[in-house]
Every structure is written in structure tokens, then in C-alpha cells.
Write an enzyme that holds these catalytic residues in place. Structure first.
Site, mmCIF file in Angstrom:
data_model
loop_
_atom_site.group_PDB
_atom_site.id
_atom_site.type_symbol
_atom_site.label_atom_id
_atom_site.label_comp_id
_atom_site.label_asym_id
_atom_site.label_seq_id
_atom_site.Cartn_x
_atom_site.Cartn_y
_atom_site.Cartn_z
ATOM 1 N N ILE A 14 0.814 -1.225 0.000
ATOM 2 C CA ILE A 14 0.000 0.000 0.000
ATOM 3 C C ILE A 14 0.841 1.265 0.000
ATOM 4 O O ILE A 14 0.306 2.371 -0.073
ATOM 5 C CB ILE A 14 -0.982 0.020 1.199
ATOM 6 C CG1 ILE A 14 -0.216 -0.134 2.527
ATOM 7 C CG2 ILE A 14 -2.025 -1.070 1.047
ATOM 8 C CD1 ILE A 14 -1.119 -0.053 3.750
ATOM 9 N N GLY A 39 8.437 4.075 -0.110
ATOM 10 C CA GLY A 39 9.168 5.339 -0.015
ATOM 11 C C GLY A 39 10.634 5.092 0.243
ATOM 12 O O GLY A 39 11.142 3.970 0.095
ATOM 13 N N GLY A 40 11.335 6.189 0.622
ATOM 14 C CA GLY A 40 12.770 6.092 0.842
ATOM 15 C C GLY A 40 13.138 5.161 1.983
ATOM 16 O O GLY A 40 14.230 4.600 2.008
ATOM 17 N N VAL A 49 5.284 -0.353 2.894
ATOM 18 C CA VAL A 49 4.197 -0.566 3.842
ATOM 19 C C VAL A 49 3.204 -1.530 3.205
ATOM 20 O O VAL A 49 2.778 -1.325 2.063
ATOM 21 C CB VAL A 49 3.491 0.752 4.216
ATOM 22 C CG1 VAL A 49 2.383 0.490 5.236
ATOM 23 C CG2 VAL A 49 4.490 1.754 4.775
ATOM 24 N N ASP A 53 10.062 14.757 11.718
ATOM 25 C CA ASP A 53 9.793 14.681 10.277
ATOM 26 C C ASP A 53 8.301 14.850 10.001
ATOM 27 O O ASP A 53 7.702 14.114 9.226
ATOM 28 C CB ASP A 53 10.285 13.349 9.711
ATOM 29 C CG ASP A 53 10.321 13.357 8.176
ATOM 30 O OD1 ASP A 53 10.203 12.262 7.588
ATOM 31 O OD2 ASP A 53 10.452 14.432 7.575
#
Length: 741
Positions: free
Chosen positions: A17, A20-21, A25, A141
Site C-alpha cells: 500500500i 518510499g525512501g 508498507v 519529520d
């Protein structure tokens, strides 16, 4: 990780789903409890990490995961479990049914969210931060992608502790020499950028950036260059949100601006205080848009007096929003001015026309559409972006006037998209008009005026009018030197462009020396591994190649690629670009087999990162085809060139410079296969298109006509070839004479 399907005999991975870096997930099923969960699988540790480092990192992961798992608040994502499986660290979290704020904005086509929703989200995030900060935990973040709004309206913050882990593992790109984790530049606090210790007030600054974006449709410093964004956070006051969206409550605007204070001590003391202020802002009345004038001269004591734009004569500003003063705007930062102006009452019988104030709602709609165009451009959709900016420019001209800074900002973006879609002649006309208008409205030394003049020089270079480009760059540079000084980043950027243009004038040694000097200055001012420094070192490598010093060029390109991989990441476009140029150098050195291997790897990486149809992926494939030809594999080279050409026609257009380069490569391969009649057809198509787009005396057009003449010779049509060679010689001589005038 996906192939195992079952982690620790308990969590069955079902659907990917997110990626990213940091990793992936997955939606998963907890087989023990029979519930759906989300499993975040971090990227495997790199093999270069030594055992002691990985031991410390695993312990750090366990500690951070325990802290995250101990958090219990409706505004914080629940962490159920964590561990390591087959060398991969993973977290098991509650599965959220909703959309993160980044996707909500995307779904809304870049338009801001409703005001009530914005304040509701702000209150919920403030409450969650108040709780986590009381536990001594700082997120580090906070960004739209880490804040999720569930289908029932609940807002949750995700990824506590993950940012710091990413920094330790090395997934996060770093700024050179400063030890600063780049994170997400649009949401970084000044203290993060400066590399100093951060506390909960850093999260408040990041939240201010998030609220600014969801309230206006764009982050506070919406620039293309990561370094420019960071400098904006560190040094530049943000534009008041009401200038983007006049209907925002005054109290809410004040809160956002306070959150964005450069000094932590000037922000709200904690998230609890922030929550109380947001609750009060719910009932605040709407604001009146702040008027924006041209940038005052440094020696002007009162910013309300002095050199105002010509279209402001006879006018007075409306009432300013509480706490909002005059703000200057970075040149072409992509943020539209929305100054509202009202006419002074005319004297009786004077017959003076009264300019009515534009509707705030209409201004806000155009601002949102302007940002929509910028977003399309950032994603490389230049043609669509140009259409949006063209329409907005026309509507702004009708609503605000042709010389209003907003109108000129849209016209500037139209010119920018024209230059990026191969319409250099049209771009030149557009930039020339914008530069003249900005000089008239803002003054000859205003940053926006200089930006337009510098882009005019760039497009002149695209058109092969390098002598005029040289004059343009030299003039802009003289002003930048006088106003900003020799070491200002804008001055160095202009010198960089001048060095590039010198090579096009055939002044290769001068180009090399200037690029070398600019690289040294940027290393001194910005740091040896700063992205701008590396851009100029890249230009040094190019100059070395032009001088035939290909071994040195290859060495420099490889160094730049290595540093970029370390500081920006191996998949960053700039890293991939340096690898591409290293392949060019290998080919020039006669090492085509090595170049072929490099390009195959590069194509694979670009396809994975950017997609098979991305212009840079096609550029790498073009390099592959060229080296196939150099190895004598002309049938393969022809097939590759034809496929790349067809894709470029579809993606870039039939007359884009890259498309024409591919078409020429098709002709080259046909020639080597002795299919000269077919080659002549292709060469003529290239020459005709270049003549139409670039002009009959552009160097690229003349080169294509020479190719055509060579084909005629091969076909035994010597008289036609001689006549064409003669015409090319005359045009080349005229072009050179024009350049000397």
C-alpha cells in the site's frame, strides 16, 4: 520481503500500500488475532555497514519502536509489534482507513482544503503533539504524508521515531559538510537546517509549514531547488497566507506566521498553548488581503514611500491584515502576489476612472490554478503546465491588469514551459516581454527582472545566438555583482551560466577557467559537496570533454556521481545524470563496451525510478544505441534509435530537440547500413524541423543540412550536394558576422 508472505509465522502480507525512501508498507493480516494491520518493512541494511554499527542500529530500532509502542493517544498511530525477520526490520501498526494530507491535497487538485477542515486538523495535530511532547518525544519529520485523516474525521500522526532511524541508517539524503539530514526540505525547521539540536519547537515549525500548505495549496517556500527551499526556511520571511487565500481568518494567519518564526523562542511555547489559540481562531472573522508593493530600495527609510510600480499611481492600499507587514518575494518563487488595490476618490469633475478591487475569491481561484500549473511542471508535464499558465495569465491580465506582478509571474511561467518544450523562439519573445514589463514595474535591479533577463539569455543560447546570450549574461552579472556581491549564490549562478555559454562560443579555455573558478567559489561559500558546487564541477567536466581531455572529464564525472550518490542518494536525478555523462566520456575514449554496460544499468535504474517513458530514461537509451553503433552493431542500433524516436514523439513532441536528435541517429544508422535514400529522407526531416524551430542559420540546422549534403554525395547527386554545401557556408559566415556585431 513480499515473497515470504508470512512474517514470524504471524503477519501475512496481503497488499503493498506504500513505498518510499525508508521501505515498504503492506496491508497484512495478524493470523493470531484475526485482525488487519499495516506492516512497515524498512530497507535492508547496506552491506558496507560494519557489524558493530548494525548491532547498535538494531538496539536503537528496538528502543525507538518500544517508545512508539508506548504512546497511547487517539491522534497517534498505534504500534502493535516490532522485530527483525530475515535481516529486515519491521513495525506492525494499526491499519488506517483514510487519506494522508498529501493525498487529500492531490485529490483536491492542489487546491487548499476548506478553512474549517484546516483548523480542525490543526487542533487535532496540536493535541497529539502536546501529548507526545509531554512524553519527551519529538517527531522530527512532520509533513503532510505523515498526517492521516480517517474516514470518520479523526486525524493521526504516523512514524514517530522513524525519521531518526532513517538518518542513522543512511536512507535520508544529507547536505554536505553540515551533518544535516535533508529529510523533506519543504517542512524543515531552521534549526534542523543549521544542524543544531532540535526540540519540540522544531515540530511546531514543521506543523506551521503543513498548515500553510493545506490552507493555501502550497508550502511556504515552494521552490524547485532544494537548497533554495532550505535558504528560504533559514533566511526569508514567509508570505502571509492571506495573500494566497484572503478568506482565511486573521487569527489563524497570525498563528501560522508565529509557528514559522525563525527563532524557536519566538514560536508558541508548546503545543498546548497552540491548541488554545487554534480554538480561539475558530470564531475569528475573515481577514482583508495584504497589499504588496514592489521591493523597496535598501536606503529607503519608509517602505511605503519611494519607487512603487507604475500601476499603483493614484491608488492607496486597503487595510492590512493584523500583524502583516510588507514582505518581499523571492524571484519567481511560484507564489502569486494577491495585493488588493483601491482607487483614491477622484476629484469632482476630474473624470478619472476608478479601478475596482478584484474579488478575493477570484484572486484565490487564480492563485490555486497557478500552483496547479507549477505542480504539473514539477512532475515534468510541461505542455499541460503551459496551458494552465497561459489561461491564468489571460485571466489575471483581465482581472488585475497586464502589468500586475501576478500577471507577470504567470507570463514568466508560460515562457519557462515554452523553453522546456522546444519552442525556444516563442519563449524568447515571451521572456523579452516579461523582462521589459518587470523593469518598468519593479525596476531594472529587482530580482524578478534579473531572473527574466537571465532566462532570456538562456533561451538565446538555445537558439544558437550565443553572442547575444553572452551579452545578456554579462549585463545581468554586472548588476548582480554590484547589488549582491561576487559570492552571492545568484551571482555565482549567473557566472555558471556564462561559463556554459562561453563553451558554445568556442571559447573553451575561457569556459573551463570560469567554471573552475565558480566551482572553487561555490565550494568556499556553500561547501564542497553542496548541490550547486557539484553542478559546476559537472560543468567543469563538460568543459574538459570539449577540450578533448576525456580522461579528466571521466574522472570528474565519476567523482560528482559518487558524491551525489552519498549526499542526494543513488536514485536522485542528479546522480543519474552524472552517471550518464560518465557513459558519454567512456564512449569518447573508445571504451564503448564499458559504456554499453553502464547504460544498461542506468536504463534499468531510470526505468525503476522514473518510468520507461521518462525523457531521461529515453536519453539513456539513446546513449545505448549510439554505443551499439560504435561497436558496429548497426541493426540493433537502428532498432533502438527508431523505438526511442517513436517514444520521444509521443512524450515530447515531433519537433522537440531530443526527438530530432533521435531521428538523426536513425539516419546515421541507415547510412552505415548503406540505405542512403532512407537516410536522406530522415536527414531532411530533421533539417526542415530544425529550420522551422531554430531558424535557418542555427548551428544545429546547418549541421543537419551538411548531413543532407553528405547523403546526396553518397547517392551520386554531386551537383545538389555542392550547392547545399555552398548555401551552408554562406549562412554560417553570415551567422558568424552577426555574432561579431
Amino acid at each position: 520481503m513480499g515473497e515470504t508472505r508470512l512474517i514470524q509465522g504471524r503477519y501475512r502480507l496481503l497488499d503493498l500500500i506504500g513505498r518510499g525512501g525508508m521501505g515498504e508498507v503492506w496491508r497484512a493480516r495478524d493470523e493470531s488475532l484475526g485482525r488487519q494491520v499495516a506492516v512497515k518493512c524498512l530497507k535492508p541494511l547496506a552491506p558496507h555497514h560494519d557489524p558493530s554499527f548494525t548491532r547498535v542500529l538494531r538496539e536503537r530500532f528496538r528502543r525507538e519502536a518500544r517508545v512508539a509502542a508506548a504512546l497511547s493517544h487517539r491522534g497517534v498511530t498505534v504500534v502493535h509489534d516490532f522485530g527483525e525477520y530475515d535481516g529486515v526490520l519491521y513495525l506492525v501498526m494499526e491499519l488506517l482507513e483514510g487519506r494522508d494530507l498529501s493525498r487529500l491535497l492531490e485529490d483536491n487538485k492542489g487546491h487548499p482544503l476548506p478553512v474549517d477542515d484546516v483548523i480542525d486538523i490543526a487542533e487535532q495535530v496540536a493535541a497529539a503533539l502536546a501529548y507526545t511532547h509531554r512524553q519527551g518525544i519529538v517527531h522530527r519529520d512532520l509533513k503532510p504524508a505523515n498526517i492521516v485523516r480517517l474516514t470518520d474525521g479523526t486525524v493521526k500522526i504516523c512514524d514517530f521515531g522513524i525519521a531518526r532511524l532513517g538518518h542513522d541508517i543512511g536512507f535520508t539524503a544529507r547536505l554536505t559538510g553540515t551533518g544535516v539530514a535533508m529529510g523533506t526540505p519543504h517542512y524543515m525547521s531552521p534549526e534542523q537546517i543549521g544542524g543544531t539540536e532540535v526540540d519540540e519547537r522544531s515540530d511546531l515549525y514543521s506543523l506551521g509549514c503543513v498548515l500553510y500548505e493545506i490552507a493555501t495549496g502550497a508550502p511556504p517556500f515552494d521552490l524547485d531547488d532544494a537548497w533554495a527551499i532550505l535558504i528560504g526556511h533559514r533566511d526569508t520571511p514567509p508570505r502571509p497566507p492571506c495573500e494566497h487565500r484572503p478568506e482565511l481568518p486573521v487569527g489563524f494567519e497570525r498563528i501560522v506566521l508565529d509557528l514559522l518564526a525563525k527563532q524557536p523562542g519566538e514560536r508558541p511555547c508548546d503545543a498546548g498553548e497552540l491548541g488554545h489559540r487554534l480554538a480561539a481562531a475558530r470564531t475569528a472573522s475573515g481577514s482583508v488581503p495584504t497589499a504588496v508593493t514592489g521591493r523597496p530600495r535598501p536606503d529607503e527609510a519608509d517602505p511605503r514611500e519611494g519607487h512603487l510600480p507604475s500601476w499603483t499611481r493614484g491608488m492607496t492600499t486597503g487595510h492590512k491584515a493584523a500583524g502583516a507587514g510588507l514582505h518581499t518575494v523571492p524571484p519567481d518563487a511560484g507564489a502569486a502576489l494577491t495585493g488588493a488595490w483601491t482607487a483614491r476618490p477622484a476629484a469632482a469633475g476630474a473624470g478619472v476612472a476608478v479601478l475596482s478591487r478584484p474579488s478575493p475569491a477570484a484572486v484565490a481561484v487564480l492563485t490555486a490554478r497557478h500552483h496547479e500549473g507549477l505542480g504539473l511542471a514539477r512532475r515534468g508535464h510541461w505542455a499541460q503546465a503551459g496551458e494552465v499558465h497561459q489561461a491564468v495569465a489571460a485571466e489575471r491580465a483581465a482581472l488585475l491588469g497586464p502589468d500586475h506582478p501576478d500577471t507577470l509571474a504567470s507570463r514568466y511561467e508560460v515562457a519557462f514551459t515554452l523553453s522546456r518544450t522546444g519552442r525556444a523562439a516563442d519563449a524568447l519573445s515571451a521572456y523579452t516581454d516579461v523582462a521589459a514589463a518587470r523593469e518598468r514595474v519593479l525596476g531594472p535591479e529587482h530580482p524578478d527582472t534579473l531572473a527574466a533577463r537571465q532566462e532570456t539569455a538562456y533561451v538565446l543560447g538555445q537558439l544558437g545566438r550565443h553572442f547575444e546570450a553572452h551579452q545578456g549574461y554579462t549585463s545581468v552579472l554586472a548588476t548582480r555583482m554590484r547589488v549582491l556581491g561576487p559570492d552571492h549564490p545568484d551571482t555565482l549562478r549567473c557566472r555558471h551560466n556564462l561559463a556554459f555559454n562561453l563553451s558554445r562560443l568556442g571559447r573553451l579555455e575561457d569556459s573551463y577557467r570560469m567554471a573552475h573558478d565558480v566551482a572553487a567559489a561555490r565550494a568556499r561559500v556553500l561547501g564542497p559537496e553542496h548541490p550547486d558546487t557539484l553542478v559546476t564541477r559537472y560543468e567543469v567536466a563538460y568543459a574538459l570533454g570539449q577540450l578533448g581531455r576525456w580522461e579528466e572529464a571521466l574522472h570528474t564525472y565519476r567523482e560528482v556521481a559518487e558524491v551525489r550518490a552519498r549526499t542526494l542518494g543513488p536514485d536522485h536525478p542528479d546522480t543519474l545524470a552524472a552517471r550518464y555523462e560518465a557513459g558519454i566520456s567512456l564512449g569518447r575514449l573508445g571504451r564503448s563496451a564499458d559504456a554499453l554496460l553502464l547504460y544498461r544499468d542506468l536504463i534499468e535504474d531510470r526505468t525503476r525510478v522514473q518510468g520507461a517513458a521518462h525523457p531521461e530514461t529515453l536519453r539513456a537509451r539513446h546513449g545505448l544505441g549510439v554505443n551499439l553503433g560504435r561497436l558496429g552493431r548497426w541493426e540493433e542500433a537502428l532498432a533502438e534509435a527508431r523505438d526511442v524516436c517513436a517514444q520521444r514523439v509521443r512524450v515530447l513532441g515531433a519537433e522537440h530537440p531530443d526527438t530530432l536528435v533521435s531521428r538523426r541517429e536513425v539516419a546515421v544508422a541507415l547510412g552505415w547500413l548503406a540505405r542512403w535514400a532512407d537516410a536522406l529522407t530522415e536527414y531532411r526531416r530533421v533539417a526542415t524541423a530544425r529550420e522551422r524551430v531554430l531558424g535557418p542559420d542555427h548551428p544545429d540546422t546547418l549541421a543537419s543540412r551538411n548531413d543532407e549534403a553528405h547523403c546526396l554525395e553518397q547517392l551520386g547527386r554531386g551537383a545538389e550536394a555542392v550547392e547545399l554545401y555552398r548555401r551552408v557556408a554562406v549562412l554560417r559566415q553570415q551567422h558568424a558576422s552577426d555574432g561579431r556585431l
